[in-house]
Motif scaffolding. Structure first.
Motif, PDB file in Angstrom:
ATOM      1  N   GLU A 175       0.907  -1.271  -0.167  1.00 26.48           N
ATOM      2  CA  GLU A 175      -0.038   0.129   0.176  1.00 26.48           C
ATOM      3  C   GLU A 175       0.915   1.104  -0.018  1.00 26.48           C
ATOM      4  O   GLU A 175       0.423   2.248  -0.401  1.00 26.48           O
ATOM      5  CB  GLU A 175      -0.885   0.114   1.391  1.00 26.48           C
ATOM      6  CG  GLU A 175      -0.319   0.026   2.535  1.00 26.48           C
ATOM      7  CD  GLU A 175       0.257  -1.342   3.013  1.00 26.48           C
ATOM      8  OE1 GLU A 175       0.475  -2.456   2.237  1.00 26.48           O
ATOM      9  OE2 GLU A 175       0.766  -1.386   4.099  1.00 26.48           O
ATOM     10  N   ASP A 176       2.122   1.087   0.392  1.00 31.82           N
ATOM     11  CA  ASP A 176       3.085   2.327   0.432  1.00 31.82           C
ATOM     12  C   ASP A 176       3.892   2.265  -0.638  1.00 31.82           C
ATOM     13  O   ASP A 176       4.848   3.129  -0.838  1.00 31.82           O
ATOM     14  CB  ASP A 176       3.977   2.003   1.619  1.00 31.82           C
ATOM     15  CG  ASP A 176       3.296   2.745   2.924  1.00 31.82           C
ATOM     16  OD1 ASP A 176       2.170   3.267   2.850  1.00 31.82           O
ATOM     17  OD2 ASP A 176       3.888   2.358   3.906  1.00 31.82           O
ATOM     18  N   ARG A 177       3.551   1.732  -1.738  1.00 37.75           N
ATOM     19  CA  ARG A 177       4.460   1.436  -2.890  1.00 37.75           C
ATOM     20  C   ARG A 177       4.938   2.726  -3.696  1.00 37.75           C
ATOM     21  O   ARG A 177       5.936   2.949  -4.053  1.00 37.75           O
ATOM     22  CB  ARG A 177       3.962   0.261  -3.921  1.00 37.75           C
ATOM     23  CG  ARG A 177       2.625   0.529  -4.752  1.00 37.75           C
ATOM     24  CD  ARG A 177       2.243  -0.523  -5.455  1.00 37.75           C
ATOM     25  NE  ARG A 177       1.089  -0.379  -6.252  1.00 37.75           N
ATOM     26  CZ  ARG A 177      -0.245  -0.564  -5.586  1.00 37.75           C
ATOM     27  NH1 ARG A 177      -0.389  -0.712  -4.620  1.00 37.75           N
ATOM     28  NH2 ARG A 177      -1.215  -0.174  -6.399  1.00 37.75           N
ATOM     29  N   ARG A 178       3.876   3.677  -3.803  1.00 36.66           N
ATOM     30  CA  ARG A 178       4.258   4.800  -4.418  1.00 36.66           C
ATOM     31  C   ARG A 178       5.328   5.811  -3.828  1.00 36.66           C
ATOM     32  O   ARG A 178       5.642   6.649  -4.425  1.00 36.66           O
ATOM     33  CB  ARG A 178       2.835   5.682  -4.707  1.00 36.66           C
ATOM     34  CG  ARG A 178       2.017   5.313  -5.814  1.00 36.66           C
ATOM     35  CD  ARG A 178       2.407   5.506  -7.231  1.00 36.66           C
ATOM     36  NE  ARG A 178       1.665   4.842  -8.371  1.00 36.66           N
ATOM     37  CZ  ARG A 178       1.343   5.119  -9.289  1.00 36.66           C
ATOM     38  NH1 ARG A 178       1.938   6.659  -9.668  1.00 36.66           N
ATOM     39  NH2 ARG A 178       0.810   4.778 -10.240  1.00 36.66           N
ATOM     40  N   LYS A 179       5.525   5.428  -2.522  1.00 34.64           N
ATOM     41  CA  LYS A 179       6.826   5.945  -1.790  1.00 34.64           C
ATOM     42  C   LYS A 179       7.970   5.873  -2.738  1.00 34.64           C
ATOM     43  O   LYS A 179       8.757   6.594  -2.940  1.00 34.64           O
ATOM     44  CB  LYS A 179       6.941   5.513  -0.684  1.00 34.64           C
ATOM     45  CG  LYS A 179       6.031   6.163   0.449  1.00 34.64           C
ATOM     46  CD  LYS A 179       6.461   5.540   1.959  1.00 34.64           C
ATOM     47  CE  LYS A 179       5.350   5.779   2.978  1.00 34.64           C
ATOM     48  NZ  LYS A 179       5.406   7.219   3.084  1.00 34.64           N
ATOM     49  N   LEU A 180       8.157   4.444  -3.272  1.00 30.90           N
ATOM     50  CA  LEU A 180       9.390   4.169  -4.254  1.00 30.90           C
ATOM     51  C   LEU A 180       9.509   4.895  -5.421  1.00 30.90           C
ATOM     52  O   LEU A 180      10.450   5.356  -5.730  1.00 30.90           O
ATOM     53  CB  LEU A 180       8.951   2.465  -4.473  1.00 30.90           C
ATOM     54  CG  LEU A 180       9.231   1.536  -3.575  1.00 30.90           C
ATOM     55  CD1 LEU A 180       8.617   0.312  -3.939  1.00 30.90           C
ATOM     56  CD2 LEU A 180      10.454   1.605  -2.682  1.00 30.90           C
ATOM     57  N   THR A 181       8.217   5.077  -5.929  1.00 35.94           N
ATOM     58  CA  THR A 181       8.237   6.063  -7.206  1.00 35.94           C
ATOM     59  C   THR A 181       8.577   7.411  -6.906  1.00 35.94           C
ATOM     60  O   THR A 181       9.656   7.934  -7.687  1.00 35.94           O
ATOM     61  CB  THR A 181       6.693   6.368  -7.545  1.00 35.94           C
ATOM     62  OG1 THR A 181       6.067   5.008  -7.731  1.00 35.94           O
ATOM     63  CG2 THR A 181       6.801   6.853  -9.251  1.00 35.94           C
ATOM     64  N   ARG A 182       8.172   7.951  -5.759  1.00 27.48           N
ATOM     65  CA  ARG A 182       8.622   9.500  -5.342  1.00 27.48           C
ATOM     66  C   ARG A 182      10.320   9.189  -4.849  1.00 27.48           C
ATOM     67  O   ARG A 182      10.829  10.108  -5.315  1.00 27.48           O
ATOM     68  CB  ARG A 182       7.844   9.661  -4.094  1.00 27.48           C
ATOM     69  CG  ARG A 182       8.195  11.037  -3.459  1.00 27.48           C
ATOM     70  CD  ARG A 182       7.633  12.079  -4.412  1.00 27.48           C
ATOM     71  NE  ARG A 182       8.178  13.370  -3.672  1.00 27.48           N
ATOM     72  CZ  ARG A 182       8.123  14.572  -4.300  1.00 27.48           C
ATOM     73  NH1 ARG A 182       7.544  14.685  -5.373  1.00 27.48           N
ATOM     74  NH2 ARG A 182       8.825  15.643  -3.652  1.00 27.48           N
ATOM     75  N   TRP A 183      10.695   8.371  -4.296  1.00 26.12           N
ATOM     76  CA  TRP A 183      12.150   8.243  -3.842  1.00 26.12           C
ATOM     77  C   TRP A 183      13.012   8.225  -5.364  1.00 26.12           C
ATOM     78  O   TRP A 183      13.989   8.814  -5.258  1.00 26.12           O
ATOM     79  CB  TRP A 183      12.219   7.090  -3.019  1.00 26.12           C
ATOM     80  CG  TRP A 183      11.782   7.423  -1.758  1.00 26.12           C
ATOM     81  CD1 TRP A 183      11.603   8.799  -1.046  1.00 26.12           C
ATOM     82  CD2 TRP A 183      11.367   6.619  -0.556  1.00 26.12           C
ATOM     83  NE1 TRP A 183      11.143   8.540   0.171  1.00 26.12           N
ATOM     84  CE2 TRP A 183      11.004   6.990   0.510  1.00 26.12           C
ATOM     85  CE3 TRP A 183      11.156   5.122  -0.791  1.00 26.12           C
ATOM     86  CZ2 TRP A 183      10.076   6.420   1.610  1.00 26.12           C
ATOM     87  CZ3 TRP A 183      10.619   4.476   0.489  1.00 26.12           C
ATOM     88  CH2 TRP A 183      10.149   5.122   1.434  1.00 26.12           C
ATOM     89  N   SER A 184      12.163   7.368  -6.135  1.00 19.07           N
ATOM     90  CA  SER A 184      13.193   7.265  -7.351  1.00 19.07           C
ATOM     91  C   SER A 184      13.326   8.672  -8.048  1.00 19.07           C
ATOM     92  O   SER A 184      14.314   9.037  -8.609  1.00 19.07           O
ATOM     93  CB  SER A 184      12.486   6.307  -8.343  1.00 19.07           C
ATOM     94  OG  SER A 184      13.128   6.286  -9.579  1.00 19.07           O
ATOM     95  N   ASP A 185      12.106   9.489  -8.240  1.00 21.72           N
ATOM     96  CA  ASP A 185      12.070  10.549  -8.922  1.00 21.72           C
ATOM     97  C   ASP A 185      12.878  11.766  -8.048  1.00 21.72           C
ATOM     98  O   ASP A 185      13.727  12.482  -8.765  1.00 21.72           O
ATOM     99  CB  ASP A 185      10.602  11.219  -8.875  1.00 21.72           C
ATOM    100  CG  ASP A 185       9.867  10.413  -9.847  1.00 21.72           C
ATOM    101  OD1 ASP A 185      10.404   9.618 -10.545  1.00 21.72           O
ATOM    102  OD2 ASP A 185       8.758  10.232  -9.860  1.00 21.72           O
TER     103      ASP A 185
END
Lengths: 425, 106
Positions: A175-185
């Motif tokens: 459920e927290d996976r979009r944190k990964l997208t954010r950190w990547s960006d």
């Protein structure tokens, strides 16, 4: 991947759209706006023909060489003794007080030891186990898309799929996976550019520290647990990496490497493939007529997109490349994106051909000991995605000009609106 | 000229006649033997032409040099008889060589 800058000289030219309106020795092809506007292609064409190994004295990140021909790039990439991957694989040098350590930016022997700890998770044997999970997720994503109305393919498919995959590899709370997208960006953004997604270097660091803390918890939950098959368990229980958590900049560095490597790259090949097929309708027809071309098309998409435009090396000693003497300590950008359009090595290099012979022979994964570790995962994700797309849709129609990312390193898209046309029954 | 036998992971055998000087990798590609990718085209830079040398032939096939060793060393499926087939030029000495292919190239 941020940087300390030399004071800007007043004479530094903002590269215009037309490369032939700039004196050859003043060309600075690494300026990100060239890539955001799509003007970089013409610049590389000129460099390949007039100065295949080109020196830019006054780059934004200091002086650097550009290597733009296929064979010269192979030579530099494979010559680990002549060219170092330290201290960074981007033109910007690391900040002295926040130097992220990651194995992509390490030389032998430390590089080999750390890479070997992480690589089994993306080795083909493990991918065989993951294939059904990937297919299930691809189907769920595709079946949830709106039909007949436009939406942002980048967000709904490219980001969603690669982020889900990354969450699986890390066994990261789903459920927290979009944190990964954010950190990547956040990791690849440049706070000094107006287009940056963070306001300042302080803000960037704060978000990366948040990433470190989040993963620190996961590490401690998993260390000593007999070794799960996810990347964090493997690092936490690997003989050569089990103390990494005590070296925060090394743990964070390797996290950033795996997050960016698994996210920003395939994401943009997913988008780039749809765009390429729209720009080349005859190729889309070939695909509809013969879906067995998909594995070959996947390699062609990865060549065509070249989601990481370059990697940097630093010369260990004076050496000659393409007739030019590169001095010890000089920065060298290997422009994969240019080598992949080199007509002297790749026939009809400027055409997108899904049935291209020897499509696997491209530079996008790099060569030598730093060759992309996740290449087989990337190919598998793209293959399954396209198998399921052609099962469902006759046409993924691009309906606007996509917005390109403001970066000379990550070559990709922020937004691309599409409309889906389902297969006729 | 040498006869080389490639054995796929599933046991399928391919016997091919190869001119001296051709690499074992190119012998496979030219004869459409599946299981070798050779992404770098034979420059010892991608490790996707990985083969296992039959035990009788390990000495004759020679040992990897430093660059080949670096590439092989990163492969989780590396065995003591692993070689990159682009780095083995065919000679009369290798007439009868048997190599087995891994399940996957990586």
């Amino acid at each position: 991947m941020s940087e300390v800058r030399e004071p800007q000289s007043d004479e530094r030219l903002q590269m215009p759209s037309d490369p032939y309106s700039v004196p050859l020795d003043k060309i600075d092809v690494a300026q990100p706006h060239l890539f955001a506007n799509g003007d970089h292609w013409k610049y590389f064409e000129r460099l390949r023909s007039e100065a295949p190994v080109h020196y830019c004295e006054d780059g934004f990140e200091g002086p650097y060489w550009s290597v733009t021909k296929y064979d010269d790039i192979c030579h530099v990439d494979s010559s680990h003794n002549l060219f170092s991957s330290e201290p960074a694989i981007v033109l910007a040098d690391p900040e002295e007080d926040f130097e992220l350590e990651m194995f992509i930016a390490m030389d032998q022997p430390k590089h080999d030891v750390q890479r070997k700890t992480a690589s089994p998770v993306v080795a083909p044997q493990n991918l065989k186990v993951l294939e059904s999970t990937i297919r299930e997720r691809v189907c769920t994503i595709l079946d949830s898309l709106p039909v007949g109305e436009s939406f942002n393919w980048v967000d709904r498919v490219s980001i969603e799929l690669t982020t889900q995959m990354l969450a699986t590899l890390f066994d990261f709370p789903f459920e927290d996976r979009r944190k990964l997208t954010r950190w990547s960006d956040v990791a690849t953004t440049d706070p000094e550019q107006d287009q940056s997604i963070v306001a300042s270097e302080e803000e960037r660091r704060a978000e990366l520290i948040e990433c470190l803390e989040y993963f620190g918890k996961l590490w401690h939950e998993r260390a000593g647990n007999g070794g799960g098959s996810d990347l964090i368990s493997m690092l936490a229980n690997g003989e050569s990496t089990k103390d990494m958590v005590n070296k925060p900049l090394e743990y964070l560095g390797n996290l950033v490497l795996l997050i960016v490597g698994g996210n920003d790259t395939t994401r943009n090949s997913i988008t780039g493939g749809v765009l390429a097929l729209n720009q080349n309708p005859a190729e889309y027809d070939k695909l509809r007529a013969n879906p067995a071309l998909i594995p070959n098309m996947v390699s062609e998409i990865i060549r065509w997109q070249t989601p990481l435009a370059y990697m940097r090396r630093t010369a260990n000693e004076d050496t000659i490349v393409g007739g030019q003497t590169i001095k010890a300590g000089d920065k060298v950008a290997m422009w994969y994106i240019s080598g992949n359009r080199d007509e002297d090595v790749i026939e009809r290099a400027n055409e997108f051909l899904i049935d291209r012979p020897k499509a696997r022979q491209h530079l996008s994964f790099g060569f030598g000991i730093h060759r992309c570790m996740g290449n087989r995962l990337a190919e598998m994700q793209l293959r399954i995605l396209w198998e399921e797309i052609v099962n469902r849709f006759d046409f993924v129609e691009v309906v606007n000009e996509p917005t390109r990312i403001f970066s000379s390193f990550v070559h990709g898209y922020a937004e691309m609106q599409v409309v889906l046309h389902p297969k006729k029954a | 000229m040498a006869k080389i036998t490639f054995i796929e992971h599933n046991g399928t055998k391919h016997e091919v006649d190869v001119d001296n000087g051709t690499s074992v990798m190119n012998a496979a590609i030219d004869n459409l033997v599946p299981g070798i990718d050779a992404d770098c085209g034979g420059q010892c830079s991608c490790a996707t032409c990985h083969v296992y040398i039959d035990s009788d032939w390990v000495a004759k096939a020679g040992s990897p040099d430093d660059q080949e060793e670096s590439m092989l060393d990163l492969n989780p499926e590396r065995q003591p008889n692993s070689r990159l087939s682009c780095q083995i030029p065919v000679t009369d000495e290798l007439d009868g060589l048997v190599v087995t292919l891994p399940e996957f190239q990586f």
